[in-house]
Design a protein around this motif. Structure first.
Motif, PDB file in Angstrom:
ATOM      1  N   ASP A  37       0.861  -1.178   0.000  1.00 39.19           N
ATOM      2  CA  ASP A  37       0.000   0.000   0.000  1.00 39.19           C
ATOM      3  C   ASP A  37       0.899   1.229   0.000  1.00 39.19           C
ATOM      4  OD1 ASP A  37       0.437   1.067   2.807  1.00 39.19           O
ATOM      5  OD2 ASP A  37      -0.339  -0.919   3.303  1.00 39.19           O
ATOM      6  N   GLU A  38       0.308   2.381  -0.280  1.00 41.52           N
ATOM      7  CA  GLU A  38       1.104   3.586  -0.512  1.00 41.52           C
ATOM      8  C   GLU A  38       1.755   4.120   0.758  1.00 41.52           C
ATOM      9  OE1 GLU A  38      -2.082   5.721  -2.546  1.00 41.52           O
ATOM     10  OE2 GLU A  38      -0.840   5.756  -4.362  1.00 41.52           O
ATOM     11  N   SER A  39       1.349   3.615   1.920  1.00 44.49           N
ATOM     12  CA  SER A  39       1.961   4.087   3.156  1.00 44.49           C
ATOM     13  C   SER A  39       3.273   3.370   3.453  1.00 44.49           C
ATOM     14  CB  SER A  39       0.994   3.900   4.333  1.00 44.49           C
ATOM     15  OG  SER A  39       0.844   2.519   4.642  1.00 44.49           O
ATOM     16  N   GLN A  40       3.556   2.290   2.731  1.00 47.81           N
ATOM     17  CA  GLN A  40       4.789   1.541   2.974  1.00 47.81           C
ATOM     18  C   GLN A  40       5.960   2.160   2.224  1.00 47.81           C
ATOM     19  OE1 GLN A  40       3.874  -2.509   1.793  1.00 47.81           O
ATOM     20  NE2 GLN A  40       3.369  -3.083   3.887  1.00 47.81           N
ATOM     21  N   PRO A  41       7.167   2.081   2.784  1.00 49.35           N
ATOM     22  CA  PRO A  41       8.341   2.538   2.039  1.00 49.35           C
ATOM     23  C   PRO A  41       8.578   1.622   0.846  1.00 49.35           C
ATOM     24  CG  PRO A  41       9.015   1.414   4.054  1.00 49.35           C
ATOM     25  CD  PRO A  41       7.517   1.545   4.118  1.00 49.35           C
ATOM     26  N   LEU A  42       8.921   2.203  -0.292  1.00 49.66           N
ATOM     27  CA  LEU A  42       9.086   1.410  -1.517  1.00 49.66           C
ATOM     28  C   LEU A  42      10.415   0.670  -1.531  1.00 49.66           C
ATOM     29  CD1 LEU A  42       8.142   0.624  -4.375  1.00 49.66           C
ATOM     30  CD2 LEU A  42       9.077   2.792  -5.203  1.00 49.66           C
ATOM     31  N   TYR A  43      11.470   1.323  -1.068  1.00 49.58           N
ATOM     32  CA  TYR A  43      12.821   0.797  -1.262  1.00 49.58           C
ATOM     33  C   TYR A  43      13.429   0.208   0.015  1.00 49.58           C
ATOM     34  CZ  TYR A  43      12.558   3.287  -5.682  1.00 49.58           C
ATOM     35  OH  TYR A  43      12.181   3.718  -6.927  1.00 49.58           O
ATOM     36  N   ARG A  44      12.606  -0.090   1.022  1.00 48.56           N
ATOM     37  CA  ARG A  44      13.140  -0.607   2.288  1.00 48.56           C
ATOM     38  C   ARG A  44      12.353  -1.831   2.741  1.00 48.56           C
ATOM     39  NH1 ARG A  44      13.849   4.396   6.359  1.00 48.56           N
ATOM     40  NH2 ARG A  44      15.002   2.829   7.526  1.00 48.56           N
ATOM     41  N   ARG A  45      13.007  -2.681   3.519  1.00 50.38           N
ATOM     42  CA  ARG A  45      12.329  -3.845   4.083  1.00 50.38           C
ATOM     43  C   ARG A  45      11.176  -3.412   4.983  1.00 50.38           C
ATOM     44  NH1 ARG A  45      17.623  -5.192   5.300  1.00 50.38           N
ATOM     45  NH2 ARG A  45      17.187  -4.932   7.524  1.00 50.38           N
ATOM     46  N   LYS A  46      10.119  -4.208   4.968  1.00 45.24           N
ATOM     47  CA  LYS A  46       8.913  -3.837   5.697  1.00 45.24           C
ATOM     48  C   LYS A  46       8.534  -4.846   6.785  1.00 45.24           C
ATOM     49  CE  LYS A  46       7.585  -2.263   1.152  1.00 45.24           C
ATOM     50  NZ  LYS A  46       8.984  -2.399   0.740  1.00 45.24           N
ATOM     51  N   PHE A  47       9.142  -6.039   6.756  1.00 45.52           N
ATOM     52  CA  PHE A  47       8.614  -7.121   7.582  1.00 45.52           C
ATOM     53  C   PHE A  47       9.632  -7.689   8.570  1.00 45.52           C
ATOM     54  CE2 PHE A  47       6.432  -7.221   3.411  1.00 45.52           C
ATOM     55  CZ  PHE A  47       5.190  -6.772   3.845  1.00 45.52           C
ATOM     56  N   ASP A  48      10.654  -6.893   8.943  1.00 45.43           N
ATOM     57  CA  ASP A  48      11.595  -7.363   9.964  1.00 45.43           C
ATOM     58  C   ASP A  48      10.876  -7.652  11.272  1.00 45.43           C
ATOM     59  OD1 ASP A  48      13.450  -6.859   8.051  1.00 45.43           O
ATOM     60  OD2 ASP A  48      14.656  -5.457   9.210  1.00 45.43           O
ATOM     61  N   LYS A  49       9.843  -6.881  11.554  1.00 46.07           N
ATOM     62  CA  LYS A  49       9.105  -7.048  12.804  1.00 46.07           C
ATOM     63  C   LYS A  49       7.742  -7.692  12.568  1.00 46.07           C
ATOM     64  CE  LYS A  49      11.507  -3.478  15.389  1.00 46.07           C
ATOM     65  NZ  LYS A  49      11.397  -2.311  16.273  1.00 46.07           N
ATOM     66  N   ASP A  50       7.703  -8.497  11.507  1.00 43.25           N
ATOM     67  CA  ASP A  50       6.483  -9.249  11.219  1.00 43.25           C
ATOM     68  C   ASP A  50       6.889 -10.534  10.505  1.00 43.25           C
ATOM     69  OD1 ASP A  50       3.918 -10.058  10.904  1.00 43.25           O
ATOM     70  OD2 ASP A  50       3.310  -8.467   9.532  1.00 43.25           O
ATOM     71  N   GLU A  51       7.624 -11.375  11.247  1.00 46.86           N
ATOM     72  CA  GLU A  51       8.190 -12.584  10.652  1.00 46.86           C
ATOM     73  C   GLU A  51       7.114 -13.517  10.105  1.00 46.86           C
ATOM     74  OE1 GLU A  51      11.454 -14.085  10.384  1.00 46.86           O
ATOM     75  OE2 GLU A  51      12.042 -11.999  10.468  1.00 46.86           O
ATOM     76  N   ALA A  52       5.918 -13.442  10.628  1.00 41.18           N
ATOM     77  CA  ALA A  52       4.853 -14.342  10.195  1.00 41.18           C
ATOM     78  C   ALA A  52       4.228 -13.914   8.870  1.00 41.18           C
ATOM     79  CB  ALA A  52       3.773 -14.433  11.270  1.00 41.18           C
ATOM     80  N   ASN A  53       4.512 -12.700   8.424  1.00 44.18           N
ATOM     81  CA  ASN A  53       3.914 -12.218   7.173  1.00 44.18           C
ATOM     82  C   ASN A  53       4.453 -13.025   6.001  1.00 44.18           C
ATOM     83  OD1 ASN A  53       3.367 -10.496   4.768  1.00 44.18           O
ATOM     84  ND2 ASN A  53       2.620  -9.087   6.331  1.00 44.18           N
TER      85      ASN A  53
END
Length: 648
Positions: free
Chosen positions: A234-250
């Motif tokens: 979604d547009e609120s997420q950073p495009l060029y950076r990891r997003k799920f370091d703190k959501d291993e289950a994703n």
């Protein structure tokens, strides 16, 4: 002149001396990785034949492709099969093609049995959950990795066509999924959609456990392959950076990982990890932590049926703009006419021989003084002022005539003209046109620089607490050179933290532990120190850690922000039950200026946030506080003064 290099070995004294007086900014690979701009690197060892290890990489590649497609993203994952010699590479490619054609369900079932506790299990689980039979999966693999989707780049005399192909693997019309190579791609090759590297040989070149030349080259290849492949859900997420370091289950976590497939050889993997740590693409140590909701908190009415309020990010359609920005209207533009002054002097002499002297003067005009016809002509010479483009920035503008004549737009723009007295009193049409073009060109830059695409709504809507705050598995890199030394360390363990606190006995703290920074842990200790004072005023008190459970969005430009904590206070006033929801952000001293926009937003919330009071007998209030920082006296005072309003 500027030089950009990723290979300056500043640990070498000779190189360090060369760059010492030239270095403007040092951004090492380990910081690049810590900031989330690379994939995470995983190794997958398997005591299996080469083709079976290659097949495991194919399964992961297909799994990623399906996950990307599920999100509506066209990202084609590719695999690099790396051999030791050209002959070995050619032999393996031939075997690879042959075995794919005869691939059977039995082969996949055998791999499934070998991988009951690895990432490969997720592939089979996904197929089962989505009713994808192994027969169908095999047909997909045969099509996606057939000979037309393979490319070999082994020799030094590759054709230009192949060079273009391997450097455009991310393009939609590039068909290749499998690259076979030896050393051809060790340098100067970056491909963002490389997610798997399969090492087809099993040798070590370490001496006394120190990585050798080959191992270091492999680590550098992994470093290039670890460049992040940009995507957003979604547009609120950073495009060029990891997003799920703190959501291993994703499930999308695997799309931020590069897997290096190797034979089962623990000593080699240890040496490779040493090399990866040395170049900075892996942290010295990582740890997974479980952050769970306390049973006692999960049983409260607040968690079961209560609400957390947050706002939304909305596309900014600029519907509330009815004029140019006041800074444009109130700014006086300076324009200097040519004066006709002529100077003559001899070479090598300092003073001029003769000079034509003229009297200059300033005169202030409004742009509209030049007449609508002149202004229209100037607007027509500047592409920015095409009406359809102008309306993108000023959607309530009805016509060019309004734009010229309205005091909300151009009519009041002031120009200070400097030039020869006789000329500025009687400007020619051409001079007026030139001045108008100059001023309007400047104005267009200011209008066009307003790039606000989103805004955060002022309305905060209720969401069920139990749907937002959940159990999480967190992944931390324990790298003392980069991150806060407290990050990833438990507050429950006094041997590993400088901020110990038995959170199991603090019912007011919603989760089982805190693995945050020193400032975040210090905040919890501060709340603990004043808890009894709060308890005299409030019936229920809960502090909730926000480990990427939710975002709120700045009112001005819709920037996403994840406040570290939310404090909930409940009390009874006459016939009302009042709930205070207070956003709190601990902040290290080195980040206070950089993140000042977050503090500005927090302090706006109390004044601007709106909640529709839908429930009779309940009153909801939302506040934000200044940054918490115990080490900066001024910041500490600001925070405590604001916080103590809840204890007055």
């Amino acid at each position: 002149m500027l030089e950009f290099t990723a290979t300056a070995d500043l640990s070498n004294p000779d190189i360090a001396r060369k760059y010492d007086h030239k270095l403007l900014f040092d951004y090492p690979l380990r910081q690049f990785r810590a900031d989330g701009y690379s994939k995470d690197v995983q190794t997958l060892q398997a005591d299996l034949p080469s083709f079976d290890r290659a097949l495991q990489a194919i399964l992961l590649s297909q799994y990623r492709r399906k996950l990307f497609e599920k999100q509506g993203l066209f990202i084609k994952p590719v695999i690099l099969f790396k051999s030791k010699t050209i002959k070995d590479s050619n032999v393996f490619q031939e075997e690879f093609t042959k075995q794919l054609k005869t691939l059977s369900v039995d082969t996949l079932e055998r791999l499934k049995q070998h991988n009951t506790n690895t990432i490969i299990k997720k592939v089979f689980d996904y197929c089962t959950l989505n009713n994808i039979s192994l027969d169908n999966l095999i047909e997909e693999i045969k099509v996606d990795f057939d000979e037309d989707k393979q490319i070999s780049v082994n020799s030094k005399d590759e054709s230009e066509t192949k060079q273009i192909a391997i450097n455009t693997l991310e393009d939609e019309d590039n068909p290749y999924r499998a690259i076979f190579a030896v050393d051809k791609l060790n340098e100067g090759w970056d491909v963002l959609n490389l997610f798997d590297i399969v090492r087809l040989y099993n040798i070590r070149d370490a001496k006394k456990s120190i990585p050798g030349k080959t191992t270091m080259q492999e680590a550098q290849l992994i470093g290039r392959g670890a460049r992040y492949c940009p995507f957003q859900l979604d547009e609120s997420q950073p495009l060029y950076r990891r997003k799920f370091d703190k959501d291993e289950a994703n499930e999308m976590r695997i799309c931020e990982e590069l897997y290096y497939h190797a034979s089962y050889n623990p000593r080699y993997i240890q040496e490779l990890n040493t090399a990866l740590i040395e170049i900075g693409i892996k942290p010295p140590k990582t740890v997974q932590r479980e952050l769970n909701i306390k049973h006692s908190f999960a049983q409260t009415n607040f968690y079961k049926s209560g609400f957390i309020f947050k706002n939304e990010q909305k596309k900014y359609n600029r519907e509330d703009i009815f004029s140019l920005n006041r800074s444009i209207i109130e700014h006086t533009h300076e324009v200097k006419l040519q004066t006709g002054i002529v100077k003559q002097k001899k070479a090598f002499e300092d003073e001029p021989i003769s000079e034509t002297k003229v009297e200059t003067k300033n005169k202030e005009y409004q742009l509209l003084d030049f007449g609508e016809r002149i202004i229209r002509k100037a607007l027509n010479k500047l592409d920015f002022y095409r009406f359809n483009n102008l309306q993108k920035h000023l959607p309530n503008l009805q016509s060019i005539k309004e734009f010229i004549n309205s005091e909300n737009y151009l009519a009041k723009i002031k120009i200070n003209v400097k030039g020869i007295k006789s000329e500025i009193e009687n400007l020619t049409p051409q001079q007026k046109l030139d001045i108008a073009i100059d001023v309007l060109d400047s104005v267009s830059l200011t209008i066009g620089s307003d790039k606000v695409e989103f805004k955060g709504t002022k309305e905060f809507k209720p969401f069920m607490m139990k749907d937002i705050i959940k159990n999480k598995t967190l992944n931390f890199a324990l790298d003392d050179d980069i991150s806060d030394k407290e990050t990833g360390r438990s507050m429950l363990n006094a041997t590993e933290t400088n901020y110990p606190l038995d959170l199991t006995s603090r019912d007011w703290y919603a989760q089982t532990d805190c693995f945050g920074t020193s400032e975040e842990k210090a905040l919890i200790q501060y709340i603990d120190s004043i808890y009894e004072n709060l308890r005299q005023l409030y019936d229920d008190i809960y502090l909730v850690r926000n480990e990427r459970h939710f975002k709120i969005f700045t009112f001005d430009d819709g920037r996403p922000f994840e406040p570290d904590f939310v404090l909930f206070l409940f009390c009874k006033k006459e016939n009302l039950i009042c709930q205070y929801q207070i956003f709190i952000e601990p902040k290290g001293a080195h980040l206070i200026l950089q993140d000042e926009w977050k503090q500005d937003f927090l302090l706006q919330i109390r004044k601007l946030a709106k909640i529709e009071q839908l429930w009779q007998g309940r009153e909801y209030n939302i506040w934000g506080l200044p940054f918490f920082n115990k080490s900066i006296a001024e910041q500490d005072t600001k925070f405590k003064e604001a916080f103590h309003k809840f204890m007055d």
